[in-house]
Structure formats: structure tokens, C-alpha cells
Scaffold this motif. Structure first.
Motif, short mmCIF file in Angstrom:
data_model
loop_
_atom_site.label_atom_id
_atom_site.label_comp_id
_atom_site.label_asym_id
_atom_site.label_seq_id
_atom_site.Cartn_x
_atom_site.Cartn_y
_atom_site.Cartn_z
N PRO A 193 -0.41 -0.45 -10.62
CA PRO A 193 0.18 -0.59 -9.28
C PRO A 193 1.56 0.07 -9.18
O PRO A 193 2.31 0.09 -10.16
CB PRO A 193 0.27 -2.11 -9.10
N GLY A 194 1.84 0.57 -8.01
CA GLY A 194 3.02 1.41 -7.86
C GLY A 194 4.32 0.67 -7.61
O GLY A 194 5.40 1.20 -7.94
N PHE A 231 3.94 1.51 -1.16
CA PHE A 231 4.51 1.64 -2.52
C PHE A 231 3.47 2.27 -3.45
O PHE A 231 3.78 3.16 -4.24
CB PHE A 231 4.94 0.27 -3.07
N ASP A 232 2.23 1.79 -3.36
CA ASP A 232 1.18 2.29 -4.26
C ASP A 232 0.88 3.76 -4.00
O ASP A 232 0.70 4.54 -4.94
CB ASP A 232 -0.10 1.44 -4.11
N GLU A 253 0.84 -1.20 0.00
CA GLU A 253 0.00 0.00 0.00
C GLU A 253 0.88 1.26 0.00
O GLU A 253 0.60 2.24 -0.69
CB GLU A 253 -0.81 -0.05 1.29
N CYS A 304 4.48 -14.33 -7.40
CA CYS A 304 4.54 -13.51 -6.17
C CYS A 304 3.23 -12.75 -6.01
O CYS A 304 2.63 -12.74 -4.94
CB CYS A 304 5.70 -12.54 -6.23
N SER A 305 2.79 -12.10 -7.09
CA SER A 305 1.53 -11.35 -6.98
C SER A 305 0.38 -12.35 -7.13
O SER A 305 0.58 -13.53 -7.42
CB SER A 305 1.48 -10.25 -8.03
N ASP A 306 -0.83 -11.85 -6.92
CA ASP A 306 -1.99 -12.74 -6.88
C ASP A 306 -2.09 -13.65 -8.10
O ASP A 306 -1.94 -13.20 -9.23
CB ASP A 306 -3.27 -11.90 -6.75
N ALA A 354 8.33 -9.69 -5.13
CA ALA A 354 8.91 -9.70 -6.48
C ALA A 354 10.03 -8.67 -6.59
O ALA A 354 10.81 -8.68 -7.54
CB ALA A 354 7.84 -9.40 -7.53
N ASN A 355 10.11 -7.78 -5.61
CA ASN A 355 11.10 -6.69 -5.65
C ASN A 355 12.53 -7.24 -5.51
O ASN A 355 12.87 -7.89 -4.52
CB ASN A 355 10.78 -5.71 -4.51
N PRO A 385 6.02 -2.03 -8.90
CA PRO A 385 6.96 -2.23 -10.01
C PRO A 385 7.48 -0.90 -10.57
O PRO A 385 8.66 -0.80 -10.95
CB PRO A 385 6.11 -2.96 -11.06
N GLY A 437 3.95 -12.77 -1.54
CA GLY A 437 3.12 -11.59 -1.78
C GLY A 437 3.74 -10.70 -2.84
O GLY A 437 4.93 -10.83 -3.15
O1 KG4 Z 1 0.01 -10.03 -3.43
P1 KG4 Z 1 -0.54 -8.95 -4.28
O2 KG4 Z 1 -0.57 -9.17 -5.76
O3 KG4 Z 1 -2.00 -8.57 -3.87
C1 KG4 Z 1 -2.45 -8.57 -2.55
O4 KG4 Z 1 -2.78 -9.66 -2.03
O5 KG4 Z 1 -2.47 -7.47 -1.98
O6 KG4 Z 1 0.31 -7.64 -3.94
C2 KG4 Z 1 0.10 -6.44 -4.64
C3 KG4 Z 1 1.07 -5.41 -4.11
C4 KG4 Z 1 0.83 -4.01 -4.67
O7 KG4 Z 1 0.81 -3.10 -3.61
C5 KG4 Z 1 2.03 -3.80 -5.58
O8 KG4 Z 1 2.39 -2.42 -5.71
C6 KG4 Z 1 3.09 -4.58 -4.87
O9 KG4 Z 1 2.43 -5.75 -4.43
N1 KG4 Z 1 4.21 -4.93 -5.74
C7 KG4 Z 1 5.49 -4.52 -5.56
C8 KG4 Z 1 6.24 -5.03 -6.65
N2 KG4 Z 1 5.40 -5.75 -7.44
C9 KG4 Z 1 4.16 -5.69 -6.87
N3 KG4 Z 1 6.04 -3.75 -4.61
C10 KG4 Z 1 7.36 -3.48 -4.70
N4 KG4 Z 1 8.14 -3.93 -5.71
C11 KG4 Z 1 7.63 -4.70 -6.70
N5 KG4 Z 1 8.40 -5.13 -7.70
#
Ligand code: KG4
Ligand code: ZN
Length: 328
Positions: A172-173, A160-161, A158, A293-295, A266-267, A175, A262
Motif C-alpha cells: 500500500p502506498g 495515496f495508493d 486510493e 486505524c487500518s482494517d 494513521a498518517n 505509509p 480508517g
Molecule cells: O482502512 P483501510 O485499512 O482499508 C479500507 O477500508 O480501505 O485503509 C487502507 C488505506 C490505503 O489506501 C493505505 O494506503 C492508506 O489507508 N494508508 C495511509 C497510511 N497508512 C495507510 N495513507 C496515508 N498515510 C498513512 N500512514
């Protein structure tokens, strides 16, 4: 094989996995672009897009449904109107195929993203860093997950976003900040490290976010280099906070393995920092494949597979949808 459905936020995803845990199919339709103009996920819009996209995904595997033994679906936590679309489809498929239904907790799903390429190992500890959560969890068995630390306010994703929004980087913020930070000088701006003086095992990201807001306001017009420097400074402190608290945890709990799951996991900078930390504490670092990593629905299938193996099912009429629910 198992069919899995994920629709807890802004990604519609379907997966097929065989009983041995091999992923046979995975497809995800992201909604990032639709939500971008709003600077965050609009629940009603997410729900409408799931209603359109989930049936499309299902149609693409229509000829494989006969072999499905069980249907796993994310039913909590998440946006209720988004979850409902996946749950209704899962109920319909379960009733039509006369196959059992499995309800998967979204965070348990994230934990199982660690085991898409290997069998689960217990016990393990894990950092869950996503858009909705920032926590440390201890898993002692396939269905035993205990929260040991969480955020006092915003989640890491959140933050980061929201910071990305302040810098006009869109949604999303995460990446976007990671990319921009590569061109920035992380030491040009000094930001406070959250909860530095406190020994308490907890996270906090709203103070860092507010410091960023003030810093950006102070700059007036932000040129391209300053924008990159701001992104780099923020990312550095956001990660330093996670690392500091993770170190506090490793020092006292001394887990053999630490996973990180989560969207934020992925960072690359975060992964590198965690690798160094785990090496120092002789702890094995467990990572999910970058693409999961993401949903996604692969992790829901993998978690649901454990329920299938252990015979834990739920009646279609009894599955509940909840926006908030502690991990279990
Ligand atoms: O796990 P996810 O896809 O959804 C939830 O369950 O919330 O996580 C999404 C979050 C977003 O806030 C997005 O900005 C963040 O993960 N995110 C990252 C990166 N890729 C996605 N934050 C930092 N660096 C990244 N590379
Ligand atoms: Zn998630």
C-alpha cells in the motif's frame, strides 16, 4: 466474550473481546506483499489468501471458543469474494457453537475503533479516510450514523495508493508516501487544492492525482530527491484539502467531538493538522490507537459488542454480502 472476523479487503483478522470491551486477542495476517506486484488488491487473490489464513487464525484460538457468546463478522461493504470468506467461516462457527451471529457494517466498525480504549460517547462526528471511503459521518447513537459528506470521485487512500504507484513505491502506498515525504520539500512543486472555490461540502481526489501524473511525466527521469519532493507536495495538498473541508464542516455544524478513522488516519502529518484544527474550534479530537486505524478485527468486535448488548442478531442463513452499502 465475542469473536470477531474481518476480511473485507486484503487483511485477514480475528479478535476476541470480553463484554466489558477489553480486547483479549487480536491477530491480523496482511496480504500487502502478495498484492504489491499488481499495484493494488486483486480480489481473487485476496479471497484465496483469506481462505488459507482465516482458518489458521481460528485454529490458534480453538481452545478459547467455548467461551464465545456471539460471532461478529464484517459483511458489507467490501470486496464480495473477500467478505464471503469471513462470512462463511462466521456462519460455520455460529452453527457449530449454536451461538448468535452479528453482521457488522465495515464503516461502523471503523467508527468503533475510536472506542477501543474508552466507552462510546454520543453524539460525535467523524472523518472516515480509508482506501475505499472519504466521508464525514455524524453518529447520534450506537446504531445511528448519517453520512453528511463524501468524495465525488477517488478516496483519499486510493489517491495515496495511485500516486505511490506512479512513483514506484509499491502497495500500500500511504505509509510509503508518508515516509518519503519526510525527506522532501513540500513547496518545491505547486499542486492545485481540490474544490477550493466551491463552498460545497464534498471531497475530490482525482484531480489532484491527475495533476501528479502530469507533473511526474513532465519531470522525465525522477531522481531520489525529486521523488521525495513530489511525495511531500502531494501529501501536503491531500491533507490541506481534507482540512479545508473539515473546517467548513466545523464552522457550520460545530460538533463537540470530531473523530478520524480508517487507514489514512494513521498518517502523522494528518493527525497533527487535525489537532491544530480542532484546537482552533474548541472541538475534542478523537483518535483510534495507531495499530487499529487500518482494517482490523478489534473494531469489528467493539461494534459487534454494541449489537450483543442491544440484542441485535442476524440468522446465519440471512446474512447478506454487499460490495456497496451506505453507512447506517
Ligand atoms: O482502512 P483501510 O485499512 O482499508 C479500507 O477500508 O480501505 O485503509 C487502507 C488505506 C490505503 O489506501 C493505505 O494506503 C492508506 O489507508 N494508508 C495511509 C497510511 N497508512 C495507510 N495513507 C496515508 N498515510 C498513512 N500512514
Ligand atoms: Zn477499512
Amino acid at each position: 466474550m465475542i469473536l470477531a472476523i474481518e476480511s473485507s479487503c486484503d487483511d485477514s483478522a480475528l479478535a476476541l473481546m470480553d463484554r466489558r470491551g477489553r480486547l483479549l486477542f487480536h491477530e491480523r495476517i496482511e496480504q500487502g506483499e502478495a498484492h504489491a506486484p499488481h499495484g493494488g488488491v486483486v480480489p481473487e487473490l485476496a479471497s484465496r489468501l483469506h481462505a488459507r489464513n482465516l482458518p489458521r487464525l481460528l485454529e490458534s484460538i480453538a481452545d478459547r471458543l467455548e467461551a464465545v457468546e456471539a460471532i461478529a463478522v464484517t459483511h458489507e461493504p467490501g470486496l464480495t469474494v473477500a467478505l464471503a470468506e469471513g462470512v462463511v467461516m462466521a456462519q460455520a462457527v455460529a452453527l457449530a457453537l449454536k451461538k448468535p451471529l452479528i453482521g457488522v457494517h465495515h464503516l461502523r466498525g471503523h467508527l468503533y475503533s475510536l472506542f477501543l480504549e474508552r466507552e462510546p460517547v454520543f453524539p460525535f462526528s467523524a472523518l472516515i479516510v480509508s482506501g475505499g471511503h472519504t466521508m464525514i459521518v455524524e453518529s447520534t447513537a450506537w446504531d445511528q450514523h448519517q453520512e453528511v459528506a463524501t468524495t465525488l470521485d477517488d478516496s483519499m487512500g486510493e489517491a495515496f495508493d495511485k500516486v505511490a504507484k506512479m512513483l514506484d513505491l509499491g502497495y500500500p502506498g500511504g505509509p510509503a508516501i508518508e515516509q518519503l515525504a519526510k525527506q522532501g520539500d513540500a513547496d518545491r512543486f505547486d499542486l492545485p487544492l481540490p474544490l477550493r472555490q466551491k463552498s460545497r461540502l464534498a471531497f475530490s481526489y482525482s484531480g489532484l492525482k491527475n495533476s501528479m501524473r502530469l507533473l511526474i511525466e513532465k519531470q522525465g527521469r525522477v531522481d531520489a530527491q525529486s521523488r521525495a519532493d513530489l511525495a511531500a507536495a502531494f501529501q501536503k495538498k491531500a491533507i490541506a484539502h481534507l482540512i479545508q473541508k473539515s473546517e467548513t464542516y466545523l464552522k457550520t455544524a460545530r460538533p463537540k467531538r470530531l473523530g478520524v478513522v480508517g487507514g489514512v488516519s494513521a498518517n502523522a502529518a494528518l493527525r497533527t493538522a487535525l489537532e491544530a484544527l480542532c484546537r482552533r474550534y474548541g472541538c475534542e479530537l478523537l483518535l483510534a490507537p495507531l495499530a487499529y486505524c487500518s482494517d482490523n478485527a478489534a473494531m469489528i468486535a467493539r461494534a459487534g459488542l454494541e449489537d450483543l448488548r442491544h440484542g441485535r442478531f442476524i440468522q446465519p442463513a440471512e446474512i447478506t454480502i454487499r460490495s456497496r452499502s451506505a453507512i447506517y
